[in-house]
Design a protein around this motif. Structure first.
Motif, PDB file in Angstrom:
ATOM      1  N   TYR A  19       0.916  14.702 -62.775  1.00 50.09           N
ATOM      2  CA  TYR A  19       0.930  16.140 -62.519  1.00 50.09           C
ATOM      3  C   TYR A  19      -0.035  16.810 -63.505  1.00 50.09           C
ATOM      4  N   ASP A  20      -0.301  18.083 -63.283  1.00 55.02           N
ATOM      5  CA  ASP A  20      -1.237  18.785 -64.165  1.00 55.02           C
ATOM      6  C   ASP A  20      -0.774  18.759 -65.618  1.00 55.02           C
ATOM      7  N   TYR A  63      -6.271  13.271 -50.346  1.00 51.27           N
ATOM      8  CA  TYR A  63      -6.169  14.335 -51.352  1.00 51.27           C
ATOM      9  C   TYR A  63      -5.148  15.387 -50.950  1.00 51.27           C
ATOM     10  N   GLN A  93      -1.704  14.126 -51.645  1.00 57.20           N
ATOM     11  CA  GLN A  93      -1.491  14.043 -53.094  1.00 57.20           C
ATOM     12  C   GLN A  93      -1.143  15.412 -53.664  1.00 57.20           C
ATOM     13  N   ARG A  94      -1.881  16.425 -53.235  1.00 58.69           N
ATOM     14  CA  ARG A  94      -1.602  17.783 -53.720  1.00 58.69           C
ATOM     15  C   ARG A  94      -0.260  18.294 -53.186  1.00 58.69           C
ATOM     16  N   ALA A 107       2.438  16.971 -55.261  1.00 60.80           N
ATOM     17  CA  ALA A 107       2.463  17.608 -56.583  1.00 60.80           C
ATOM     18  C   ALA A 107       3.310  18.876 -56.604  1.00 60.80           C
TER      19      ALA A 107
END
Length: 254
Positions: free
Chosen positions: A63-64, A150, A153-154, A157
């Motif tokens: 994660y970020d 992608y 994946q986002r 998240a």
């Protein structure tokens, strides 16, 4: 293709994969992690380069602001090795492909999301995790395409880390139980997808060694004029490969 590396007589190149840290439980994973760290401590004395060819963790998602907890012994040892000047290369596996720069920043390694070709002492190596290659495996390849997408994946998240990791670990453990049974026997020369992939690839380009993980069963097979090495895993075999500049050997760490 990445530039040729000439090894000195006292140096070696090491390959390992499929540590799957995190399963089946914390206690047994910790025992395995300590064993891997001991192995890394031994090989760093003569290692010219080290390649960890995917699935170091049974689940990994960055994660970020959050990464999975644990594995501090392995991460610390890898950082120590990279800080000492030994080039360290880590490949995405199908269980830990959600890497977005944390390991490169914190450890100082190089991360590859795809297979690469390198030359050592004039020998050409094809190095990759080995997931989703070869014929068939349509269901697995579809799932892998979702994992690598992608957008998905986002989307994942957006889950709170406690929720997302719980879901992912449940699926991972479930698939791994089935996977161990499937990986316990050799399928045959006409069914092993790494061998079939190598056979097709050699029609296009000369390669001396194919280095794969993923399959979990240690293998050393001849295909044409090349050798196909599957690195096995560290849950059952503690297996790895080492190249001394002339010979490549598949070994077991005792």
């Amino acid at each position: 293709m990445i530039k040729d590396l000439e090894l000195s007589s006292s140096k070696k190149i090491y390959f390992a994969s499929d540590f799957h840290l995190g399963i089946p439980d914390h206690a047994s994973s910790l025992v395995r992690e300590k064993k891997i760290v001991k192995w890394l401590d031994q090989i760093k004395t003569d290692a010219s380069e080290i390649y960890l060819v995917g699935d170091l963790f049974d689940f990994w998602f960055e994660y970020d602001l959050v990464v999975p907890k644990g594995f501090i012994r392995l991460l610390g040892k890898l950082a120590e090795i990279a800080d000492s000047g030994i080039p360290l290369y880590i490949f995405h596996g199908n269980h830990d492909l959600w890497q977005f720069g944390y390991l490169e920043k914190e450890i100082g390694c190089t991360v590859y999301s795809k297979a690469i070709i390198k030359e050592f002492n004039g020998k050409k190596f094809y190095i990759g995790h080995g997931d989703g290659i070869g014929p068939g495996q349509y269901r697995f390849k579809f799932i892998l395409s979702v994992y690598r997408n992608y957008f998905f994946q986002r989307l994942f998240a957006f889950f709170h880390p406690s929720v997302g990791m719980t879901i992912a670990n449940w699926f991972s453990h479930r698939s791994k139980q089935k996977g161990f049974e499937a990986n316990s026997e050799y399928f045959g020369d006409d069914k092993e997808y790494h061998l079939l992939f190598a056979k097709d690839y050699l029609e296009l380009e000369k390669v001396d060694y194919f280095i794969f993980g993923h399959r979990h069963l240690p293998m050393d097979k001849i295909v044409g004029n090349a050798r196909v090495i599957n690195l096995g895993d560290w849950m059952q075999y503690n297996s790895y490969a080492v190249f001394d500049g002339e010979n490549l050997e598949l070994k077991m760490y005792e």
